[in-house]
Design a protein around this motif. Structure first.
Motif, short mmCIF file in Angstrom:
data_model
loop_
_atom_site.label_atom_id
_atom_site.label_comp_id
_atom_site.label_asym_id
_atom_site.label_seq_id
_atom_site.Cartn_x
_atom_site.Cartn_y
_atom_site.Cartn_z
N LYS B 129 0.84 -1.20 0.00
CA LYS B 129 0.00 0.00 0.00
C LYS B 129 0.88 1.26 0.00
N LEU B 130 1.91 1.24 0.83
CA LEU B 130 2.82 2.39 0.86
C LEU B 130 3.62 2.48 -0.44
N ALA B 131 4.00 1.33 -0.94
CA ALA B 131 4.76 1.31 -2.19
C ALA B 131 3.92 1.91 -3.32
N ALA B 132 2.62 1.59 -3.31
CA ALA B 132 1.73 2.13 -4.34
C ALA B 132 1.71 3.66 -4.27
N ARG B 133 1.67 4.18 -3.05
CA ARG B 133 1.66 5.64 -2.91
C ARG B 133 2.96 6.24 -3.42
N LYS B 134 4.06 5.55 -3.12
CA LYS B 134 5.36 6.08 -3.57
C LYS B 134 5.49 6.03 -5.08
N LEU B 135 4.97 4.96 -5.66
CA LEU B 135 5.01 4.87 -7.12
C LEU B 135 4.23 6.03 -7.72
N ASP B 136 3.10 6.33 -7.10
CA ASP B 136 2.26 7.39 -7.61
C ASP B 136 2.93 8.75 -7.47
N GLU B 137 3.86 8.84 -6.51
CA GLU B 137 4.56 10.12 -6.32
C GLU B 137 5.71 10.31 -7.30
N LEU B 138 6.15 9.23 -7.91
CA LEU B 138 7.25 9.37 -8.88
C LEU B 138 6.78 10.24 -10.04
N PRO B 139 7.69 11.03 -10.59
CA PRO B 139 7.29 11.82 -11.76
C PRO B 139 6.87 10.88 -12.88
N GLN B 140 5.73 11.17 -13.44
CA GLN B 140 5.17 10.24 -14.42
C GLN B 140 5.10 10.91 -15.78
#
Lengths: 198, 263, 198
Positions: B129-140
């Protein structure tokens, strides 16, 4: 308020990110209309000058401004994105072969040999290329044009004369060999080919 | 960043914390309940909200709160995934095993905490769940930044198809194969050059209208060419493409296009 | 032979013209392999430095080198790109995280970790984006598809390899369970072994 350098960097980024020309009105939207069209035009001219020494240039087209690679660097860039070499359709190649081997021939002759009609566009393609031209007319009803191949055709194919085209007997022989190889039992004349090629 | 994740969003505003008791404004509750990704997500929320030690979960209160929430969901007619009920059964089972007296620790296996599997799953889910949030924070790409793509100027170079002699032979071969030409069109090597000279003669007649017979021949090019030219002329006459005229014996022979009259 | 400045300009043009990252091997093709990989790498580093002050940057990604706009200029550039890219739901993001960190995984594995069923649509969303694909099948009944992330996923998130994924956070650092005595690494193996296999 943005300084001119920063505004220029933003203009540059917006234009680099767009393969399509961007109209000035859109470029103004980058700054929410806070920078006037004249200023933007001046910044674009400055940008154009900054890029003067590079392999990419900023140009103004009907649709707006865009960055594009300079034509003289295309030979390098083409290595990266090789375009598939264009090819003539079978109809064009067969028509050209018939004219080359059987000249002078009319469109009717070509159609008879090919067994299908030959569009005017095919002949135009070959004429536009400078490979065939009308060498006369046959004195039959309608006086159809007779086509032959040109010197340009020989030059472009690297031939000194038509005689350097592969001789037709040889062509026919390979066909026979091929047919014999695929149909070893039956007598396999080259003309007993599968139908459906049309 | 530990458990500060918004547990839900109400009208777009993140809800960071919830009242400690179960009373939640009805609208918020619905939004919140729907925001749970599943029973593990709900359990994690309950554990983190109560500051329970995830490695030493008090099973009785957790199970009670979980069941309260599930009941609330049902009462609100929220679509309740079967997984929530399965988890309820698991919680009750663990709770009941916790109540049993522990057998003496003879075998290591048997001392395993009944909560171990649940804890493992909760920790793993929380990590993801935390990893998902961090992925979403990466510049996309496409969202936070754009790829650069300047136009490649190549329109100016019109590329024409290349044709080789063998392409023509191949085309002819296809024709032969298809049209049973072989029997009817035996073309010899000589004949081909005859045909070339047929075109050549026609072409020069188009320019000059009428040529004297001798003008068609260029002795400098050798006997073979003379012969081929002569054969070409005969063939043109046979095909009625040229007219050959002679006013009398030993008079000059003139060659003209058969269609020249119409010009 | 090209001078380094000209070679750099050509590299720059080629990279500016390509929205996809360009691998070093392809960049070498620009020069017909006449310039060594080390030299190209050095020129790329010089280029990167030259672009340091601009709104566009040269980055190295899993798939190669790419020019892209800097994130801090998004507020301006977004005005030119009104179509907002999808904000992914938590379900999609969690599924993506599980595939990224635990690959290769089956849909069953993902469901086991998330504790809920995973709709086919979620996987389709990620496949359509080109971020995940089927990398094989597990040899169990039904031969379920194994999913992994793609180079495109890394490229789109600005990563050179999976190792650059944000590290997993250990929420609880010590195990105080009684089970810890017998399973001291109870937490660690969950990272290493395929989940959902139990």
């Amino acid at each position: 308020m943005l300084g001119p350098t920063e505004a220029k960097r933003i203009l540059e980024a917006a234009l680099l990110a767009s393969p399509e020309p961007v109209p000035l009105a859109d470029l103004r939207r980058l700054f929410d209309g806070q920078i006037g069209a004249d200023t933007i035009r001046r910044l674009l001219e400055e940008l154009r000058a900054e890029w003067a020494e590079r392999a990419v240039e900023l140009v103004q087209l009907a649709g707006g401004w865009r960055f594009q690679t300079r034509r003289e660097f295309l030979p390098f860039l083409a290595r990266l994105h090789p375009e598939k070499p264009p090819r003539y359709s079978r109809a064009v190649l067969e028509t050209l072969a018939i004219i080359a081997y059987r000249q002078p021939v009319t469109r009717g002759d070509i159609e008879e040999i090919r067994g299908v009609s030959v569009s005017a566009q095919i002949l135009q393609t070959l004429e536009a290329r400078g490979w065939i031209d009308v060498v006369g007319h046959r004195e039959t009803p309608g006086r159809p044009a007779l086509y032959g191949t040109t010197t340009r055709f020989l030059d472009d194919l690297g031939l000194r004369s038509l005689e350097e085209l592969p001789p037709l007997e040889e062509v026919a022989r390979t066909l026979e060999l091929e047919a014999a190889a695929t149909q070893p039992a039956a007598e396999a004349p080259a003309d007993a080919r599968p139908v459906g090629a049309e | 960043m530990t458990s500060a994740a918004p547990v839900a969003r109400l009208y777009g505003a993140p809800i960071e914390t919830l009242p400690p008791d179960l009373y939640i404004p009805p609208d918020a509750l619905e939004v919140m309940l729907e925001a749970f990704q599943g029973p593990l997500d709900l359990l994690l929320y309950l554990i983190r909200r109560q500051n329970m030690n995830i490695l030493d979960i008090p099973m009785a209160p957790l199970t009670r709160q979980y069941l309260d929430y599930v009941e609330l969901m049902r009462r609100r007619n929220l679509e309740l995934a079967a997984e929530y009920l399965v988890m309820a059964a698991i919680l009750m089972e663990i709770k009941s095993r916790m109540l049993l007296p522990r057998p003496p620790a003879t075998e290591a296996e048997e001392t395993a905490d009944p909560r171990a599997e649940l804890v493992r799953r909760l920790l793993e889910y929380e990590k993801m769940k935390l990893a998902a949030r961090k992925l979403d924070e990466l510049p996309q790409l496409g969202r936070d930044l754009f790829a650069v793509a300047v136009a490649v100027e190549r329109e100016a170079v019109v590329r024409l198809p290349q044709v080789h002699a063998r392409d023509l032979a191949e085309a002819w071969r296809a024709l032969l194969a298809r049209a049973r030409l072989r029997a009817h069109h035996t073309v010899t090597r000589e004949a081909l050059s005859v045909r070339e000279y047929m075109s050549r003669i026609l072409r020069s007649l188009r320019v000059h209208r009428v040529l004297e017979f001798a003008e068609l021949f260029d002795p400098a090019r050798g006997i073979a060419v003379l012969v081929v030219t002569f054969l070409a002329l005969l063939e043109l006459a046979r095909e009625a493409l040229v007219e050959i005229t002679q006013s009398g014996a030993f008079a000059p022979i003139y060659v003209r296009l058969a269609d020249a009259r119409s010009h």
